[in-house]
Design a protein around this motif. Structure first.
Motif, mmCIF file in Angstrom:
data_model
loop_
_atom_site.group_PDB
_atom_site.id
_atom_site.type_symbol
_atom_site.label_atom_id
_atom_site.label_comp_id
_atom_site.label_asym_id
_atom_site.label_seq_id
_atom_site.Cartn_x
_atom_site.Cartn_y
_atom_site.Cartn_z
ATOM 1 N N GLU B 158 0.770 -1.395 0.019
ATOM 2 C CA GLU B 158 0.010 0.043 0.027
ATOM 3 C C GLU B 158 0.966 1.260 -0.121
ATOM 4 O O GLU B 158 0.503 2.305 -0.653
ATOM 5 N N MET B 159 2.153 1.244 0.733
ATOM 6 C CA MET B 159 2.840 2.385 0.705
ATOM 7 C C MET B 159 3.570 2.578 -0.642
ATOM 8 O O MET B 159 3.436 3.659 -0.863
ATOM 9 N N LEU B 160 3.941 1.586 -1.130
ATOM 10 C CA LEU B 160 4.567 1.482 -2.445
ATOM 11 C C LEU B 160 3.658 2.268 -3.461
ATOM 12 O O LEU B 160 3.772 3.228 -4.336
ATOM 13 N N GLU B 161 2.443 1.695 -3.362
ATOM 14 C CA GLU B 161 1.361 2.298 -4.484
ATOM 15 C C GLU B 161 0.919 3.768 -4.227
ATOM 16 O O GLU B 161 0.648 4.649 -5.043
ATOM 17 N N SER B 162 1.269 4.212 -2.866
ATOM 18 C CA SER B 162 0.868 5.561 -2.519
ATOM 19 C C SER B 162 1.885 6.653 -3.208
ATOM 20 O O SER B 162 1.619 7.562 -3.294
ATOM 21 N N VAL B 163 3.159 5.900 -3.596
ATOM 22 C CA VAL B 163 3.996 6.971 -3.830
ATOM 23 C C VAL B 163 4.110 6.482 -5.363
ATOM 24 O O VAL B 163 5.330 6.813 -6.038
ATOM 25 N N GLY B 164 3.332 5.533 -6.066
ATOM 26 C CA GLY B 164 3.119 5.687 -7.524
ATOM 27 C C GLY B 164 3.892 4.158 -8.250
ATOM 28 O O GLY B 164 4.031 4.234 -9.396
ATOM 29 N N ILE B 165 4.399 3.409 -7.191
ATOM 30 C CA ILE B 165 4.589 2.318 -7.814
ATOM 31 C C ILE B 165 3.619 0.937 -7.660
ATOM 32 O O ILE B 165 2.941 1.059 -6.612
ATOM 33 N N LYS B 166 3.481 0.512 -8.833
ATOM 34 C CA LYS B 166 2.263 -0.492 -8.894
ATOM 35 C C LYS B 166 2.843 -1.754 -8.415
ATOM 36 O O LYS B 166 3.779 -2.133 -9.026
ATOM 37 N N VAL B 167 2.026 -2.652 -7.505
ATOM 38 C CA VAL B 167 2.344 -4.108 -7.179
ATOM 39 C C VAL B 167 1.354 -4.872 -7.752
ATOM 40 O O VAL B 167 0.369 -4.892 -7.350
ATOM 41 N N SER B 318 -2.969 -4.612 -1.263
ATOM 42 C CA SER B 318 -3.313 -3.307 -2.271
ATOM 43 C C SER B 318 -4.723 -3.294 -2.307
ATOM 44 O O SER B 318 -5.446 -3.996 -2.289
ATOM 45 N N TYR B 319 -4.875 -1.915 -1.733
ATOM 46 C CA TYR B 319 -6.447 -1.628 -1.403
ATOM 47 C C TYR B 319 -6.657 -0.351 -2.551
ATOM 48 O O TYR B 319 -7.899 -0.158 -2.844
ATOM 49 N N ARG B 320 -5.724 0.151 -3.009
ATOM 50 C CA ARG B 320 -5.967 1.323 -3.576
ATOM 51 C C ARG B 320 -6.779 1.089 -4.982
ATOM 52 O O ARG B 320 -7.512 1.915 -5.430
ATOM 53 N N PHE B 321 -6.481 0.119 -5.814
ATOM 54 C CA PHE B 321 -7.258 -0.239 -7.153
ATOM 55 C C PHE B 321 -8.745 -0.360 -6.784
ATOM 56 O O PHE B 321 -9.404 0.358 -7.376
ATOM 57 N N MET B 322 -8.940 -1.168 -5.971
ATOM 58 C CA MET B 322 -10.493 -1.350 -5.455
ATOM 59 C C MET B 322 -11.130 0.049 -4.942
ATOM 60 O O MET B 322 -12.119 0.190 -5.362
ATOM 61 N N GLN B 323 -10.262 0.667 -4.237
ATOM 62 C CA GLN B 323 -10.779 2.258 -3.789
ATOM 63 C C GLN B 323 -10.964 2.922 -4.970
ATOM 64 O O GLN B 323 -12.433 3.673 -5.170
ATOM 65 N N LEU B 324 -10.317 3.026 -6.023
ATOM 66 C CA LEU B 324 -10.448 3.662 -7.188
ATOM 67 C C LEU B 324 -11.567 3.230 -7.923
ATOM 68 O O LEU B 324 -12.532 4.222 -8.410
ATOM 69 N N ILE B 325 -12.049 2.066 -8.206
ATOM 70 C CA ILE B 325 -12.925 1.405 -8.970
ATOM 71 C C ILE B 325 -14.368 1.812 -8.062
ATOM 72 O O ILE B 325 -15.187 2.387 -8.684
ATOM 73 N N ASN B 326 -14.413 1.597 -6.782
ATOM 74 C CA ASN B 326 -15.459 2.029 -5.914
ATOM 75 C C ASN B 326 -15.848 3.694 -6.082
ATOM 76 O O ASN B 326 -16.998 3.795 -6.065
ATOM 77 N N ARG B 327 -14.661 4.536 -6.033
ATOM 78 C CA ARG B 327 -15.109 5.815 -6.111
ATOM 79 C C ARG B 327 -15.473 6.334 -7.509
ATOM 80 O O ARG B 327 -16.533 6.873 -7.483
ATOM 81 N N ALA B 328 -15.219 5.618 -8.541
ATOM 82 C CA ALA B 328 -15.466 5.751 -9.825
ATOM 83 C C ALA B 328 -16.856 5.447 -10.079
ATOM 84 O O ALA B 328 -17.576 6.045 -10.675
ATOM 85 N N LEU B 329 -17.244 4.236 -9.339
ATOM 86 C CA LEU B 329 -18.749 3.874 -9.415
ATOM 87 C C LEU B 329 -19.510 4.703 -8.692
ATOM 88 O O LEU B 329 -20.686 5.006 -9.039
ATOM 89 N N SER B 330 -19.300 5.180 -7.464
ATOM 90 C CA SER B 330 -19.978 6.125 -6.501
ATOM 91 C C SER B 330 -19.986 7.693 -7.417
ATOM 92 O O SER B 330 -21.017 8.182 -7.242
ATOM 93 N N GLU B 331 -19.247 8.020 -8.023
ATOM 94 C CA GLU B 331 -19.282 9.202 -8.795
ATOM 95 C C GLU B 331 -19.680 9.128 -10.230
ATOM 96 O O GLU B 331 -19.865 10.240 -10.911
ATOM 97 N N GLU B 332 -20.298 7.802 -10.454
ATOM 98 C CA GLU B 332 -20.901 7.547 -11.851
ATOM 99 C C GLU B 332 -20.151 7.824 -13.039
ATOM 100 O O GLU B 332 -20.524 8.474 -14.004
#
Lengths: 178, 357
Positions: B158-167, B318-332
């Motif tokens: 999660e820390m690496l993803e927060s600085v832009g590295i994908k795992v 990693s939670y970020r990817f699913m967080q982004l998906i959920n956010r995009a769904l919520s924001e339609e």
């Protein structure tokens, strides 16, 4: 709310799943609309039981699949609405080409349909029309809407309850006018 | 399709075929020879476009959504560094890389839709690594630039993803540990195999792979592959456990005797293996080379070469990817069907996810 003859309805996967889970798909098909979906939508139904059920409806020609849209038209729609999937774009393309009503339980697809000047309805409209045509009772309509809130967490519960009230009002008016 | 689109489609078709581990002939057979092997080859080379019917057959045979083939870009990998065994079959290796590419592209797609594209900046790109001290310095700079302080990194992924590295996390046989990839015009990608591996080893491997990707080693180091590997190990150790903190916990003076319990508590707190801690103690002069050797022999004899006492009970996810998906769904901003295509999750399951708020 009365059924118009020869109205063509195009469905996406979300609404098909909603109707199967509510056990209302075959009931709805009794309304004899021309119901269309696309192969891409069918392939989105991954639950084996639901898929077999849908395929049996297609085999009996209660639902038709229509894949005559060109890849270019579908891709153009996909590019125009980046948040839509390929399957969504196929449904939208058919709705535009056939000037038909788009049935979708997905907010973004419904928005795109409205932008493309299509008539757009969702699962609640189907329940309303089933009740209006006295295919299901007021109690069943209410029960199905309450179940819809449970199976589709993205559904607005406020809208669901206001639809229940609307159906109950219509039921009262119907009995008073009888 | 335009020429460029055809080429992208071809590359994506080949990628899907590699994920499925099929040859052109096998794919042609799988779609009941609806198109010949030669035509498939022409599709892959961007010389021909399939009809939408053929496209559907290909998607079905390759177990991919059509969306996969129609994405309007193809991510190029610039350099790839492996930590794998020689006997990893080529087909498996290719399939792993292509799956990781698909994950990376889906991740990037949702970032673009949300306008949340993470940009990786390498804070140590100017530092030339000539030895252990430089590695230690690089780790210190990174801890500072990434706001990590001196505390343990609780969820490294999660820390690496927060600085832009994908795992990209996989579960595979022990023929592969991890892969580090430099992506053209994009953030680095690390593939990590978590199957049957203790958390501290997973954490160590991720950072080892990253060291290969973004530390700038001198030519002399690059020519000594054994030393290069040791320095990448050392980088992982330095980033997981800051020197200051290690000295504070073990005492700043030279030690001639260290109890296993001391090391277990450091391991359990910082999520780093005892072997890595002992090696580090030798490197910073707390214990002698001879004592380090005795420790290593004792550990191998008592616990075997791959095991050791103590257990780190953290979470690496990693939670970020699913967080982004959920956010995009919520924001339609994406449809449920698109969310299903990007994540590989069924539409039914996405509909059951409760929106936040």
């Amino acid at each position: 709310m009365a059924k118009e003859d020869n109205q063509i309805l195009v469905k996406d996967a979300c609404i098909i799943i909603d109707l199967i889970e509510l056990d209302l798909l075959k009931t709805f098909l009794l309304m004899h609309y021309d119901v269309i979906t696309t192969s891409a939508v069918v392939s989105e139904i991954t639950d084996e039981t639901q898929r077999l059920y849908l395929e049996s409806c297609i085999a009996k020609e209660l639902i038709k699949t229509e894949d005559n849209g060109t890849l270019m038209d579908i891709m153009n729609l996909k590019e125009k609405y980046r948040g839509l999937s390929y399957a969504d774009a196929t449904v939208l393309e058919v709705a535009i080409r056939k000037s038909s009503t788009l049935l979708s339980a997905d907010k973004l697809l419904r928005k795109a349909g409205i932008k493309e000047k299509s008539i757009v309805h969702g699962t609640l409209w189907i329940i309303e029309i089933l009740h209006y045509n006295r295919i299901i009772t007021c109690e069943i309509a209410s029960e199905k809407i309450k179940k819809l809130i449970l199976i589709n967490k993205r559904m607005s519960s406020e809208l669901c309850f206001s639809t229940i009230r609307k159906i109950e009002k219509e039921e009262t008016a119907y009995h008073l006018n009888k | 399709m335009k020429t460029e689109q055809l080429e992208i489609f071809g590359a994506r078709l080949k990628s899907a075929r590699m994920i499925a581990g099929l040859s052109l002939r096998e794919l042609s057979d799988k779609i009941d020879n609806e198109v010949t092997k030669q035509s498939l080859s022409k599709y892959e080379n961007g010389q021909m476009q399939p009809t939408s019917k053929v496209l559907q057959s290909l998607a079905k045979a390759l177990n991919q959504k059509i969306d996969f083939f129609l994405l309007n870009s193809f991510t190029q990998f610039e350099s790839i560094s492996y930590r794998k065994k020689q006997d990893l079959p080529k087909k498996e290796e290719e399939a792993i890389l292509e799956r990781a590419r698909a994950y990376y592209e889906n991740y990037s797609e949702i970032e673009i839709i949300l306008g949340a594209k993470s940009k990786f900046i390498n804070p140590v790109s100017e530092l030339i690594i000539n030895g252990y001290e430089d590695v230690e310095q690089a780790a210190t700079i990174l801890r500072k630039e990434w706001d990590l302080g001196l505390q343990p990194i609780s969820n490294l992924i999660e820390m690496l993803e927060s600085v832009g590295i994908k795992v990209y996390v996989i579960e595979h046989s022990d023929k592969i540990d991890g892969v580090s990839i430099d992506v053209e015009n994009g953030s680095p990608l690390v593939i990590i195999n978590v199957a049957d591996k203790p958390l501290e080893r997973i954490r160590f491997t991720i950072l080892h792979e990253l060291a290969h990707s973004f530390l700038r080693f001198s030519e002399a180091i690059k020519s000594d592959s054994k030393l290069l590997e040791k320095l990448c190990h050392y980088f992982a150790s330095c980033l997981l456990l800051p020197r200051t903190k290690l000295l504070e916990m073990i005492g700043g003076k030279k030690r001639t005797y260290i109890q296993i319990e001391e090391l277990k508590s450091i391991k359990n707190f910082f999520g780093i293996s005892i072997r890595a801690i002992v090696y580090r103690l030798k490197q910073i002069g707390i214990i002698t080379e001879n004592y380090h050797k005795r420790w290593s022999i004792w550990l191998n004899k008592t616990y075997g070469s791959k095991n050791e006492p103590g257990s780190y009970l953290g979470v690496e996810k990693s939670y970020r990817f699913m967080q982004l998906i959920n956010r995009a769904l919520s924001e339609e901003l994406i449809s449920i069907s698109k969310a299903a295509a990007l994540t590989g999750v069924n539409i039914q399951d996405i509909k059951r996810i409760e929106p936040v708020g």
